[in-house]
Design a protein around this motif. Structure first.
Motif, PDB file in Angstrom:
ATOM      1  N   ALA A 143      43.691  43.723  50.329  1.00 22.25           N
ATOM      2  CA  ALA A 143      44.483  44.756  49.485  1.00 22.25           C
ATOM      3  C   ALA A 143      45.524  45.271  49.931  1.00 22.25           C
ATOM      4  CB  ALA A 143      43.029  46.339  49.444  1.00 22.25           C
ATOM      5  N   ASN A 155      46.875  46.690  45.168  1.00 19.66           N
ATOM      6  CA  ASN A 155      46.265  45.542  44.689  1.00 19.66           C
ATOM      7  C   ASN A 155      45.312  44.665  45.514  1.00 19.66           C
ATOM      8  OD1 ASN A 155      46.771  42.692  42.928  1.00 19.66           O
ATOM      9  ND2 ASN A 155      47.471  41.497  45.347  1.00 19.66           N
ATOM     10  N   TYR A 156      44.369  43.832  44.348  1.00 17.70           N
ATOM     11  CA  TYR A 156      43.094  43.864  45.236  1.00 17.70           C
ATOM     12  C   TYR A 156      42.049  42.064  45.108  1.00 17.70           C
ATOM     13  CZ  TYR A 156      42.265  48.646  45.791  1.00 17.70           C
ATOM     14  OH  TYR A 156      42.539  50.518  45.810  1.00 17.70           O
ATOM     15  N   ASP A 176      39.833  39.548  44.476  1.00 16.39           N
ATOM     16  CA  ASP A 176      38.655  39.854  43.576  1.00 16.39           C
ATOM     17  C   ASP A 176      37.552  39.923  43.438  1.00 16.39           C
ATOM     18  OD1 ASP A 176      39.731  36.604  41.421  1.00 16.39           O
ATOM     19  OD2 ASP A 176      40.899  39.118  41.115  1.00 16.39           O
ATOM     20  N   LYS A 197      36.911  43.831  43.969  1.00 18.45           N
ATOM     21  CA  LYS A 197      37.925  44.552  43.246  1.00 18.45           C
ATOM     22  C   LYS A 197      36.485  45.820  43.072  1.00 18.45           C
ATOM     23  CE  LYS A 197      41.188  42.586  40.941  1.00 18.45           C
ATOM     24  NZ  LYS A 197      41.917  41.291  39.855  1.00 18.45           N
ATOM     25  N   GLY A 198      36.506  46.570  42.564  1.00 16.36           N
ATOM     26  CA  GLY A 198      35.201  47.703  42.658  1.00 16.36           C
ATOM     27  C   GLY A 198      34.407  48.289  43.228  1.00 16.36           C
ATOM     28  N   THR A 240      39.142  50.191  48.551  1.00 15.38           N
ATOM     29  CA  THR A 240      40.301  51.708  47.387  1.00 15.38           C
ATOM     30  C   THR A 240      40.871  51.482  49.052  1.00 15.38           C
ATOM     31  OG1 THR A 240      38.476  52.655  46.300  1.00 15.38           O
ATOM     32  CG2 THR A 240      40.464  53.662  46.587  1.00 15.38           C
TER      33      THR A 240
END
Length: 116
Positions: A49, A58-59, A61, A64-65, A68
């Protein structure tokens, strides 16, 4: 010069959470983007990230979710909140900072181990 020190790694069970911190010191006024990379055993280092000085993120894939990234410019610190951890998240996590001239700085890393 910029110095980066990571903390917060450790051993956690799958499904658990950890929060990594990275404190910057030195010539901090030159820092622009910051981020987290990780290197699993026997594999190359990959981006996890990134966050700009203005807070754009930006993360990868794969996180992601679940992860953070955040930044406290007043404390010169970035964080990585990692939730729903999986065994494949096991890696050494490195903090990185890019200065205004595009030079990259790296911390020494902190180990995250996720047991199944």
């Amino acid at each position: 010069q910029v110095q980066l020190v990571e903390s917060g790694g450790g051993l956690v069970q799958a499904g658990g959470s950890l929060r990594l911190s990275c404190a910057a010191s030195g010539n901090i006024f030159t820092i622009n983007n910051m981020g987290w990379y990780r290197q699993p055993p026997g594999k190359p280092r990959d981006m996890v990230a990134t966050i700009t000085k203005g807070g754009n993120t930006n993360y990868a894939d794969s996180v992601k979710g679940r992860f953070t990234i955040s930044r406290d410019n007043a404390k010169n610190t970035i964080y990585l909140q990692m939730n729903s951890l999986k065994p494949e998240d096991t890696a050494v996590y490195y903090c990185t900072a890019e200065n205004l001239l595009g030079r990259d700085y790296w911390g020494k890393g902190t180990l995250v181990t996720v047991s199944s």
